[in-house]
Enzyme design. Sequence first.
Site, short mmCIF file in Angstrom:
data_model
loop_
_atom_site.label_atom_id
_atom_site.label_comp_id
_atom_site.label_asym_id
_atom_site.label_seq_id
_atom_site.Cartn_x
_atom_site.Cartn_y
_atom_site.Cartn_z
N HIS A 257 41.71 30.64 31.07
CA HIS A 257 42.51 30.16 32.22
C HIS A 257 43.94 29.94 31.77
O HIS A 257 44.32 28.83 31.36
CB HIS A 257 41.92 28.86 32.78
N HIS B 24 48.12 30.92 32.81
CA HIS B 24 49.11 31.47 33.75
C HIS B 24 50.11 32.29 32.94
O HIS B 24 51.22 31.85 32.66
CB HIS B 24 49.78 30.33 34.52
N GLY C 225 53.67 27.20 38.69
CA GLY C 225 54.69 26.35 39.29
C GLY C 225 55.08 26.75 40.69
O GLY C 225 54.43 27.56 41.34
N GLU D 90 55.82 24.25 43.06
CA GLU D 90 55.60 23.16 44.00
C GLU D 90 56.85 22.34 44.27
O GLU D 90 56.89 21.56 45.22
CB GLU D 90 54.49 22.23 43.48
N TYR E 11 45.10 31.30 44.84
CA TYR E 11 44.47 30.16 45.51
C TYR E 11 43.85 30.56 46.84
O TYR E 11 42.96 29.89 47.34
CB TYR E 11 45.53 29.07 45.76
N LYS F 80 39.87 34.83 41.31
CA LYS F 80 40.15 33.40 41.28
C LYS F 80 40.37 32.91 42.71
O LYS F 80 40.93 33.62 43.54
CB LYS F 80 41.41 33.09 40.46
N HIS G 129 39.45 27.28 40.74
CA HIS G 129 40.28 26.09 40.53
C HIS G 129 39.69 24.98 41.38
O HIS G 129 39.56 25.11 42.61
CB HIS G 129 41.73 26.37 40.97
N HIS H 212 38.66 23.07 35.61
CA HIS H 212 39.24 21.73 35.86
C HIS H 212 38.14 20.77 36.33
O HIS H 212 38.38 19.90 37.18
CB HIS H 212 40.34 21.77 36.93
N ASP I 222 44.85 25.99 30.78
CA ASP I 222 45.76 25.96 31.93
C ASP I 222 47.21 26.14 31.48
O ASP I 222 48.15 25.69 32.14
CB ASP I 222 45.61 24.67 32.72
#
Length: 380
Positions: free
Chosen positions: A63, A65, A70, A72, A132, A157, A196, A225, A275
Amino acid sequence: MKTNNVLLQNIQIYAPEDLGVQDILLCGGKIVAIGRSLRPNLPDLRTLDGRGLRALPGFLDQHVHVTGGGGEAGFRSRVPELTLTDFTLNGVTTVVGVLGTDSVTRTVESLLAKTKALNEEGITAYCLTGAYDLPSPTITGSVKRDVAFLSEVLGVKAAIADHRSSQPLWQQLAKVAAQVRLGALTAGKMGVVHLHTGRGKGGLRIVQEVLEHTDLPISHFRPTHVGNCLESALAFGAQGGRIDFTAEEDPEKSVWQLFQAREQVPWEQITLSSDAGGSLPVWNDRGEMIGLGVGNMQGPYQVVRHLITNYDLPAEQALPLITSHVAQGLGLKEKGQIAVGMDGDLVLVDEDWSIHTVFARGRRMVSQGEPKVLPFLQRQ
């Protein structure tokens, strides 16, 4: 990519089981022999005296990236891409790249391109389609085709139990899981539905609904997670599911979670990931972001090392969390172990378990804690 014939002599081997002090011969990017007092007659053979060192399987991180996460906190909060040495200096020789919250300015196509680049640079890289959202963004137009036709794509994912997810229904998750299963059967892959899991309502309830209402095997579902929803994760693991913990900044917190899990879940179903490159936002009870961090690669091995050195957990039990358990869960048959025929992925550590030397596919990437192979653009 140039590989060398390398003989590691007199080195303590954790495969991850303890094999004692032996020699390891790397040739053509593979482990071709393990034994005592090996005397190969090979051209250009390089010999490394391994006395005082331990050989571990190269670490797997499922897992990461790799293109940065990012977003957000606006466009300025986009995390930069990771580079080759982010992995090799931390002993990671196999990685699975994922997208995160941002599937608008980050695309599955760019994730696949980064995955290919990391393979060209010398480590082993895979990725997951989707992000997501459900329905999932894809490259070929369907999750099934991505999994079937793209060798780097191991599955999909999606996000659940999170206010940033698309708030999917169990029927939507079931349909994407069915596409993964069909694509994986076609391509001879394990087929991973990597989830996730946030701190939101329900935990893994949506997964339980899929399992209750369909005939899809539990083996496809891989929540990560899971410290965010420990109770439901442990129930899922007790049913036979694999659970993935994200290494905490404080190793003690991860150790507590792992020991809690071990009481209810078979150890071989538990893994650790980093992560790395992902954003770590902090939210208040009104859903407002009040802080933002970035995940790093060091976490999983820090936790494993902490288990070995501070809790006296035998290395052959701690190491599988980032080696053989991960490889088995992803269906990567040439990864996660030191054995003849496996890829030449090795991490050599010194007496205090600090990373000394790293080999990826038989090539020395790190020596005495310093990078020997730089990212491509830094070599120019």
